[in-house]
Structures are given as C-alpha cells and as structure tokens.
Design an enzyme around this catalytic site. Structure first.
Site, PDB file in Angstrom:
ATOM      1  N   ASN A 196       1.457  -4.064   3.140  1.00 37.85           N
ATOM      2  CA  ASN A 196       1.773  -3.016   2.061  1.00 37.85           C
ATOM      3  C   ASN A 196       0.915  -3.774   0.994  1.00 37.85           C
ATOM      4  OD1 ASN A 196       3.612  -3.126   2.764  1.00 37.85           O
ATOM      5  ND2 ASN A 196       4.193  -1.620   1.446  1.00 37.85           N
ATOM      6  N   ILE A 197       0.196  -3.230   0.039  1.00 34.75           N
ATOM      7  CA  ILE A 197       0.223  -3.977  -1.283  1.00 34.75           C
ATOM      8  C   ILE A 197      -0.016  -3.327  -2.490  1.00 34.75           C
ATOM      9  CG2 ILE A 197      -1.764  -5.133  -2.646  1.00 34.75           C
ATOM     10  CD1 ILE A 197      -3.176  -6.527   0.165  1.00 34.75           C
ATOM     11  N   GLU A 198       1.433  -2.931  -3.058  1.00 32.64           N
ATOM     12  CA  GLU A 198       1.234  -2.505  -3.848  1.00 32.64           C
ATOM     13  C   GLU A 198       0.950  -2.280  -5.359  1.00 32.64           C
ATOM     14  OE1 GLU A 198       5.597  -1.099  -3.811  1.00 32.64           O
ATOM     15  OE2 GLU A 198       4.798   0.228  -1.857  1.00 32.64           O
ATOM     16  N   CYS A 207      -2.098   0.663   1.972  1.00 30.69           N
ATOM     17  CA  CYS A 207      -0.943   0.634   3.349  1.00 30.69           C
ATOM     18  C   CYS A 207      -1.418  -0.693   4.789  1.00 30.69           C
ATOM     19  CB  CYS A 207      -1.048   1.855   3.909  1.00 30.69           C
ATOM     20  SG  CYS A 207      -0.163   3.562   2.852  1.00 30.69           S
ATOM     21  N   GLU A 241      -1.545  -0.513   7.117  1.00 35.79           N
ATOM     22  CA  GLU A 241      -2.966  -0.370   8.346  1.00 35.79           C
ATOM     23  C   GLU A 241      -3.899  -0.179   7.868  1.00 35.79           C
ATOM     24  OE1 GLU A 241       0.182   1.153   7.326  1.00 35.79           O
ATOM     25  OE2 GLU A 241       1.652   2.478   8.983  1.00 35.79           O
ATOM     26  N   CYS A 294       0.951   6.791   7.968  1.00 33.82           N
ATOM     27  CA  CYS A 294       0.564   7.850   6.449  1.00 33.82           C
ATOM     28  C   CYS A 294      -0.163   8.683   6.835  1.00 33.82           C
ATOM     29  CB  CYS A 294       0.783   7.658   5.246  1.00 33.82           C
ATOM     30  SG  CYS A 294      -0.951   6.793   4.740  1.00 33.82           S
ATOM     31  N   CYS A 314      -3.780   6.724   6.486  1.00 35.87           N
ATOM     32  CA  CYS A 314      -4.050   5.799   7.556  1.00 35.87           C
ATOM     33  C   CYS A 314      -4.277   6.502   8.803  1.00 35.87           C
ATOM     34  CB  CYS A 314      -3.008   4.883   7.600  1.00 35.87           C
ATOM     35  SG  CYS A 314      -2.513   3.809   6.523  1.00 35.87           S
TER      36      CYS A 314
END
Ligand code: THU
Length: 126
Positions: free
Chosen positions: A42-44, A53, A55, A86, A89
């Site tokens: 995940n990359i915020e 996310c 996935e 989620c 995804c």
C-alpha cells in the site's frame, strides 16, 4: 509455488509499504495464470483518498505487463484481524478473474482462503 511461499512474498512486499498516516503496512503477491508473480504494497498519500492498496498495486503492475488472468492473491498484514481485501480491491480484481483464490493472513503463520466470487458476489460488469 505453495500458498505459504506466495504468502511470504506478500509479507516481504509489506516491508516496502509507504504508510506514514495509518502505519498499517499491507503486502500482496498476485500469481498470474502463467505462474508469474507480481507483488505490491500500500502507498498512502497526504490526500488520503489517493492511497492505493497493496492488492491494486500488484494488479496494476501485472496488467501493465500484459497479464490479465490471475490464479491467486496472497495478502499479508501484521494485524489482529484477517486482512481481507477492501471493496474497491475486490471489484478491481474481479474485473480480471472473478473466480481467483484470495489468501488472507494476519499476524502469525495462519491464513484463510476464499474464492473472490464468495467475497464479492454479483460483481458489477457490463
Ligand atoms: N489497505 C490495503 O492495502 N489493503 C487492504 O486490503 C485493506 C487496506 C491499506 C489502505 C491504507 O493504506 C491502510 O491499509 C489502512 O486502511
């Protein structure tokens, strides 16, 4: 590749998660129908809604390399609860392989397995 090997790739991928806001690191390892595996984390983003996310990171890597059919995805988070994908995804993966297997882990060695169609019945498509 065994489920556990795929899950250990997901765990390794979680080490690259960029999570300054939630501190919740997730890793994914996506196995394509030709056996190739793409990992993701995940990359915020400071604009929180722009977060991607783990996935979907793995999925966009695969699709952008020409892979459109998937067998399994392993998802790992060092969490108390099973790290299930989620809703976004689920829909994103179902576009390509609604019957794929989804392996969801949590802290420790255990994981649970679902069919994506179980997690997201009646996927939107047209
Ligand atoms: N996240 C994932 O990467 N995958 C999931 O299946 C659930 C949530 C991320 C998004 C966000 O960076 C953090 O976990 C907390 O929601």
């Amino acid at each position: 590749m065994t489920d556990r090997e795929l899950m250990s790739m997901a765990k390794a991928a979680s080490m690259n998660a960029y999570v300054p806001y939630s501190r919740f690191a997730v890793g994914a390892a996506l196995e394509c129908d030709d056996g190739t595996v793409f990992t993701g984390c995940n990359i915020e983003n400071a604009a929180l809604g722009d977060t991607i996310c783990a996935e979907r990171t793995a999925c966009v890597k695969a699709v952008s390399e020409g892979r459109l059919r998937f067998r399994r995805i392993a998802i790992y988070a060092d969490s108390e609860n099973w790290c299930t994908p989620c809703g976004s995804c689920r829909q994103f993966l179902a576009e390509f392989s609604p019957e794929m297997e989804v392996l969801c882990a949590k802290a420790g060695d255990r994981y649970v397995s679902y069919k994506l169609s179980e997690l997201l019945p009646h996927t939107f498509n047209y």
